[in-house]
Write an enzyme that holds these catalytic residues in place. Structure first.
Site, mmCIF file in Angstrom:
data_model
loop_
_atom_site.group_PDB
_atom_site.id
_atom_site.type_symbol
_atom_site.label_atom_id
_atom_site.label_comp_id
_atom_site.label_asym_id
_atom_site.label_seq_id
_atom_site.Cartn_x
_atom_site.Cartn_y
_atom_site.Cartn_z
ATOM 1 N N SER A 185 0.851 -1.192 0.000
ATOM 2 C CA SER A 185 0.000 0.000 0.000
ATOM 3 C C SER A 185 0.880 1.232 0.000
ATOM 4 C CB SER A 185 -0.894 -0.006 1.247
ATOM 5 O OG SER A 185 -1.545 1.239 1.407
ATOM 6 N N TYR A 218 -2.076 0.750 10.773
ATOM 7 C CA TYR A 218 -2.165 0.129 9.445
ATOM 8 C C TYR A 218 -0.921 0.458 8.637
ATOM 9 C CZ TYR A 218 -3.743 -0.812 4.695
ATOM 10 O OH TYR A 218 -3.830 -1.280 3.396
#
Length: 250
Positions: free
Chosen positions: A129, A142
């Protein structure tokens, strides 16, 4: 461009499901894992070999690996995220992100890489990501898990290079999948705030499929974010200041 044995984690939803379907259309032999039995049955009818499992459970990971043949390509896609301030997250949510996003990929590599090393052929594709390069508000934990995968992929690439085993990483921005609905308690407003930059899962899936035949070190999507992440590495304060509206959207 021969057909290959492709293993995909997180194959029962969103991006992973699309990747599995495209791999089957390309004629690859697909081994898919996930928790959604209905989605697994759908992939099975399309020709995939399915293995139900909970990747937060180490024993499930060992069981899945024991049932796999010699894999040519492992697409480590499964991921979970909870977009909230670190101090408001529950320990269960923190553990889930660490277990699925960090531990599971490392366990799969430990289990699958020996056969690849032995036959001097193989390919790991990690779905990372942009959060693994540029952290944002309400995504600190995250982002930490995705930073871990960025470092893991970069180090692993050097470890496996002498054995002719490839390592690729895909770093997409926000993707328009059910992941967003699960990750944010205010998913409608979050999705709306990102409508100008949301990636289509089809576009990301097609880029992943290309890597199977033409391995690259990494892919950044959209490509403009590659510039942003490089700038952030050398001038984080400037990027955070100029991108303040984006950093505070969640």
């Amino acid at each position: 461009m021969k057909n290959k044995k492709v293993f995909i984690t997180g194959a029962t939803s969103g991006l992973g499901k699309l990747i599995a379907e495209l791999c089957l259309k390309k004629g690859h032999e697909v081994y898919a894992t996930g928790r959604n039995e209905e989605a697994l049955n759908h992939l099975s009818k399309l020709g995939a070999r399915v293995l139900k499992g909970d990747l937060s459970n180490k024993e499930d990971i060992h069981r899945i690996c024991s049932k796999l043949p010699d894999i040519d390509v492992a697409i480590i896609n499964a991921g979970v995220g909870f977009f909230q301030y670190a101090f408001n997250l529950s320990e269960k949510e923190i553990d889930a992100m660490i277990d699925i996003n960090v531990r599971a990929p490392m366990y799969f590599v430990k289990n699958l890489s020996p056969n690849m090393i032995k036959k001097r052929s193989g390919h790991f594709i990690f779905i990372g990501s942009q959060a693994g390069k540029v952290a944002t508000k309400k995504a600190s934990i995250y982002a930490a898990t995705k930073h871990a995968i960025t470092g893991f992929a970069n180090g692993l690439r050097m470890e496996l290079e002498p054995h002719n085993v490839q390592v690729s990483a895909v770093y997409p921005g926000p993707i328009d999948t059910p992941f967003l609905d699960k990750a944010s308690s205010s998913s409608a407003s979050y999705r709306n705030s990102l409508k100008g930059v949301l990636l289509s899962p089809e576009k990301v899936a097609k880029e992943v499929i290309k890597l199977i035949d033409r391995p690259l070190r990494e892919i950044n999507l959209p490509k403009i974010l590659n510039i942003t992440s490089k700038l952030y590495a050398v001038a984080p304060t400037i990027v955070e200041t100029l991108g303040k509206k984006f950093f505070t959207k969640k």
